[in-house]
Scaffold this motif. Structure first.
Motif, PDB file in Angstrom:
ATOM      1  N   ASP A 110      24.053  14.329  93.074  1.00 19.70           N
ATOM      2  CA  ASP A 110      25.410  14.786  92.777  1.00 19.70           C
ATOM      3  C   ASP A 110      26.269  15.051  94.003  1.00 19.70           C
ATOM      4  OD1 ASP A 110      25.054  14.993  89.861  1.00 19.70           O
ATOM      5  OD2 ASP A 110      23.688  16.635  90.349  1.00 19.70           O
ATOM      6  N   THR A 111      25.704  15.711  95.014  1.00 21.32           N
ATOM      7  CA  THR A 111      26.538  16.284  96.066  1.00 21.32           C
ATOM      8  C   THR A 111      25.853  16.223  97.425  1.00 21.32           C
ATOM      9  OG1 THR A 111      27.507  17.858  94.493  1.00 21.32           O
ATOM     10  CG2 THR A 111      27.730  18.399  96.805  1.00 21.32           C
ATOM     11  N   VAL A 112      26.634  15.932  98.433  1.00 20.14           N
ATOM     12  CA  VAL A 112      26.258  16.194  99.826  1.00 20.14           C
ATOM     13  C   VAL A 112      26.890  17.525 100.207  1.00 20.14           C
ATOM     14  CG1 VAL A 112      26.603  15.512 102.231  1.00 20.14           C
ATOM     15  CG2 VAL A 112      25.985  13.791 100.529  1.00 20.14           C
ATOM     16  N   GLN A 113      26.086  18.421 100.749  1.00 23.12           N
ATOM     17  CA  GLN A 113      26.598  19.730 101.157  1.00 23.12           C
ATOM     18  C   GLN A 113      26.486  19.862 102.672  1.00 23.12           C
ATOM     19  OE1 GLN A 113      24.182  23.356 100.622  1.00 23.12           O
ATOM     20  NE2 GLN A 113      25.867  24.161  99.402  1.00 23.12           N
ATOM     21  N   THR A 114      27.530  20.404 103.275  1.00 24.42           N
ATOM     22  CA  THR A 114      27.489  20.635 104.711  1.00 24.42           C
ATOM     23  C   THR A 114      28.204  21.941 105.020  1.00 24.42           C
ATOM     24  OG1 THR A 114      27.872  19.590 106.868  1.00 24.42           O
ATOM     25  CG2 THR A 114      29.592  19.329 105.206  1.00 24.42           C
ATOM     26  N   GLU A 115      28.171  22.342 106.283  1.00 24.07           N
ATOM     27  CA  GLU A 115      28.722  23.627 106.695  1.00 24.07           C
ATOM     28  C   GLU A 115      29.212  23.486 108.129  1.00 24.07           C
ATOM     29  OE1 GLU A 115      25.660  26.636 107.193  1.00 24.07           O
ATOM     30  OE2 GLU A 115      24.134  25.091 107.405  1.00 24.07           O
ATOM     31  N   GLU A 116      29.615  24.574 108.754  1.00 20.26           N
ATOM     32  CA  GLU A 116      30.011  24.496 110.156  1.00 20.26           C
ATOM     33  C   GLU A 116      29.588  25.739 110.923  1.00 20.26           C
ATOM     34  OE1 GLU A 116      34.216  25.404 111.424  1.00 20.26           O
ATOM     35  OE2 GLU A 116      34.617  25.195 109.284  1.00 20.26           O
ATOM     36  N   ILE A 165      35.132  27.811 107.935  1.00 17.02           N
ATOM     37  CA  ILE A 165      35.505  29.131 108.456  1.00 17.02           C
ATOM     38  C   ILE A 165      37.021  29.153 108.557  1.00 17.02           C
ATOM     39  CG2 ILE A 165      35.123  30.854 110.251  1.00 17.02           C
ATOM     40  CD1 ILE A 165      32.557  29.290 111.005  1.00 17.02           C
ATOM     41  N   GLY A 166      37.664  29.598 107.479  1.00 19.15           N
ATOM     42  CA  GLY A 166      39.103  29.459 107.315  1.00 19.15           C
ATOM     43  C   GLY A 166      39.951  29.937 108.476  1.00 19.15           C
ATOM     44  N   VAL A 216      34.896  25.081 100.215  1.00 15.92           N
ATOM     45  CA  VAL A 216      34.683  26.518 100.068  1.00 15.92           C
ATOM     46  C   VAL A 216      35.186  27.166 101.355  1.00 15.92           C
ATOM     47  CG1 VAL A 216      33.031  28.379  99.711  1.00 15.92           C
ATOM     48  CG2 VAL A 216      32.660  26.146  98.622  1.00 15.92           C
ATOM     49  N   ALA A 217      36.218  27.982 101.237  1.00 20.23           N
ATOM     50  CA  ALA A 217      36.801  28.639 102.410  1.00 20.23           C
ATOM     51  C   ALA A 217      36.219  30.035 102.549  1.00 20.23           C
ATOM     52  CB  ALA A 217      38.322  28.704 102.281  1.00 20.23           C
ATOM     53  N   GLY A 218      35.469  30.248 103.612  1.00 20.81           N
ATOM     54  CA  GLY A 218      34.930  31.566 103.914  1.00 20.81           C
ATOM     55  C   GLY A 218      35.565  32.102 105.190  1.00 20.81           C
ATOM     56  N   ILE A 219      35.109  33.278 105.618  1.00 18.32           N
ATOM     57  CA  ILE A 219      35.628  33.826 106.884  1.00 18.32           C
ATOM     58  C   ILE A 219      34.550  33.892 107.953  1.00 18.32           C
ATOM     59  CG2 ILE A 219      37.478  35.133 105.769  1.00 18.32           C
ATOM     60  CD1 ILE A 219      35.788  37.651 106.153  1.00 18.32           C
ATOM     61  N   GLU A 244      31.227  35.676 117.648  1.00 19.50           N
ATOM     62  CA  GLU A 244      31.295  34.824 118.835  1.00 19.50           C
ATOM     63  C   GLU A 244      32.023  33.515 118.560  1.00 19.50           C
ATOM     64  OE1 GLU A 244      26.809  34.779 117.663  1.00 19.50           O
ATOM     65  OE2 GLU A 244      28.589  36.006 117.234  1.00 19.50           O
ATOM     66  N   GLU A 245      32.023  33.056 117.308  1.00 23.61           N
ATOM     67  CA  GLU A 245      32.784  31.849 116.991  1.00 23.61           C
ATOM     68  C   GLU A 245      34.283  32.122 117.078  1.00 23.61           C
ATOM     69  OE1 GLU A 245      29.955  29.236 114.108  1.00 23.61           O
ATOM     70  OE2 GLU A 245      30.772  31.046 113.187  1.00 23.61           O
ATOM     71  N   TYR A 246      34.704  33.285 116.650  1.00 22.92           N
ATOM     72  CA  TYR A 246      36.107  33.680 116.788  1.00 22.92           C
ATOM     73  C   TYR A 246      36.476  33.778 118.262  1.00 22.92           C
ATOM     74  CZ  TYR A 246      36.783  34.677 111.809  1.00 22.92           C
ATOM     75  OH  TYR A 246      36.932  34.561 110.447  1.00 22.92           O
ATOM     76  N   ALA A 247      35.592  34.369 119.047  1.00 21.19           N
ATOM     77  CA  ALA A 247      35.869  34.518 120.476  1.00 21.19           C
ATOM     78  C   ALA A 247      36.002  33.155 121.149  1.00 21.19           C
ATOM     79  CB  ALA A 247      34.749  35.328 121.131  1.00 21.19           C
ATOM     80  N   GLN A 248      35.197  32.199 120.748  1.00 23.53           N
ATOM     81  CA  GLN A 248      35.257  30.865 121.351  1.00 23.53           C
ATOM     82  C   GLN A 248      36.633  30.240 121.191  1.00 23.53           C
ATOM     83  OE1 GLN A 248      31.883  28.279 121.070  1.00 23.53           O
ATOM     84  NE2 GLN A 248      33.133  26.478 120.595  1.00 23.53           N
ATOM     85  N   PHE A 249      37.272  30.497 120.049  1.00 19.27           N
ATOM     86  CA  PHE A 249      38.575  29.890 119.782  1.00 19.27           C
ATOM     87  C   PHE A 249      39.731  30.855 120.020  1.00 19.27           C
ATOM     88  CE2 PHE A 249      35.605  27.216 117.488  1.00 19.27           C
ATOM     89  CZ  PHE A 249      36.029  25.949 117.854  1.00 19.27           C
TER      90      PHE A 249
END
Length: 323
Positions: free
Chosen positions: A40-46, A80-81, A107-110, A115-120
């Motif tokens: 049914d689905t390919v699922q991925t993330e970041e 990561i919205g 799917v929009a999460g936070i 550290e990911e926020y700090a990187q950007f």
């Protein structure tokens, strides 16, 4: 019949460009194979800045999957919205919706890694407000009409083909996420099986006078690998599963929790825990799960072994599930 999913995050610790390129090509070939077999689905993330080469660009990967397939959906779970420019993301999703004929699920999460926020250079403390702005902007942008954005008039084209807009869910396991989804009339995707939070979301829908639904994960959604000899796989490749489990565990503290939750510190404990399961075809059929999530390249799993497990699932398990 259960929902069938193939999950990719393209992790490979210590890999160089050539090895990673081969892994990415294999993932696309696996997606095409899964598409042909009726998964049914390919699922991925970041995730960003991770030493083991975690996939950072799920929408680029989704576009490549759409180019290699005809019918399978791609779920980005989760984006990561607050790390995105809202207008650019509206354009990206609109184009992917058109290219795929409406097969993208976002799917929009936070997120849960400061550290990911700090990187950007994004303020972690403002993540809720940034998520509100992102979701509100996407919904306005996909109308194709002009609207006010940060004090200026803008318009996003082209419009997506899905009506009323591409499938967009609000992810998270907090009341704030449930309220946000209800206020905007968007579906809610808790990152764990939380019936009480689904009930809270339903109450907020009534309060706001909006409509929505919950995509609730099953109480059990293990990450699966199929093998004729599970003992062989655990002995030879258990460290790959453990690497991923320990990476997720290292990102958790206090109220910050990832979707994959394992407390194991050894391969034996991980096997006993059941978050990751290596099953024979007969065992896989007998699980009785609502959702079967195959993770063929987990934690840097060798590509050949990933293919072995995926083929075994498609050839020996799927037919017995009524596919």
């Amino acid at each position: 019949m259960p929902v069938t999913v193939v999950r990719f995050n393209l992790v490979e610790p210590g890999a160089g460009p050539a090895s990673l390129a081969a892994r990415y090509r294999a993932a696309l070939e696996m997606a095409a194979y899964a598409d042909d077999r009726g998964i049914d689905t390919v699922q991925t993330e970041e995730h960003h800045g991770v030493a083991d080469n975690w996939l950072p660009s799920p929408f680029a990967f989704a576009g490549a999957v759409f180019g290699a397939t005809r019918r399978i959906a791609v779920t980005v779970s989760a984006a990561i919205g607050p790390l995105y420019d809202p207008l650019r993301l509206a354009e990206e999703i609109a184009v992917l919706d058109l290219v795929s004929g409406g097969r993208l699920v976002t799917v929009a999460g936070i997120g849960y890694r400061p550290e990911e926020y700090a990187q950007f250079g994004v303020d972690w403390e403002r993540r809720g407000r940034l998520q509100d702005e992102l979701l509100e902007t996407l919904l306005k942008a996909w109308t194709g009409e002009e609207f006010s954005y940060r004090g200026r008039t803008v318009r996003v084209t082209p419009r997506p083909c899905s009506a009323p807009h591409p499938l967009l869910l609000v992810g998270g396991s907090s009341k704030a996420a449930a309220r946000r989804a209800a206020r905007l009339g968007l579906p809610f995707f808790p990152s764990a099986h939380l019936p009480e939070l689904a009930a809270y979301y339903k109450e907020r829908l009534a309060e706001y006078g909006t409509e929505g639904w919950t995509m609730m994960p099953a109480a059990e959604t293990p990450l699966l690998h199929v093998a004729e000899d599970p003992d062989r796989v655990w002995a030879a490749y258990g460290e790959h599963f453990l690497h991923e489990a320990r990476t997720y565990a290292s990102w958790q503290s206090g109220s910050i929790r990832s979707a994959v939750r394992s407390a194991a510190t050894t391969v034996d404990r991980l096997r006993a825990e059941g978050v990751y399961r290596v099953l024979t075809p007969d065992e896989c059929v007998a699980q009785g799960l609502d959702s079967l999530v195959l993770h063929p390249l987990a934690g840097g799993m060798p590509v050949d072994e990933g293919w072995r497990g995926l083929r075994l699932f498609c050839e020996d398990v799927l037919p017995r599930l009524g596919a």
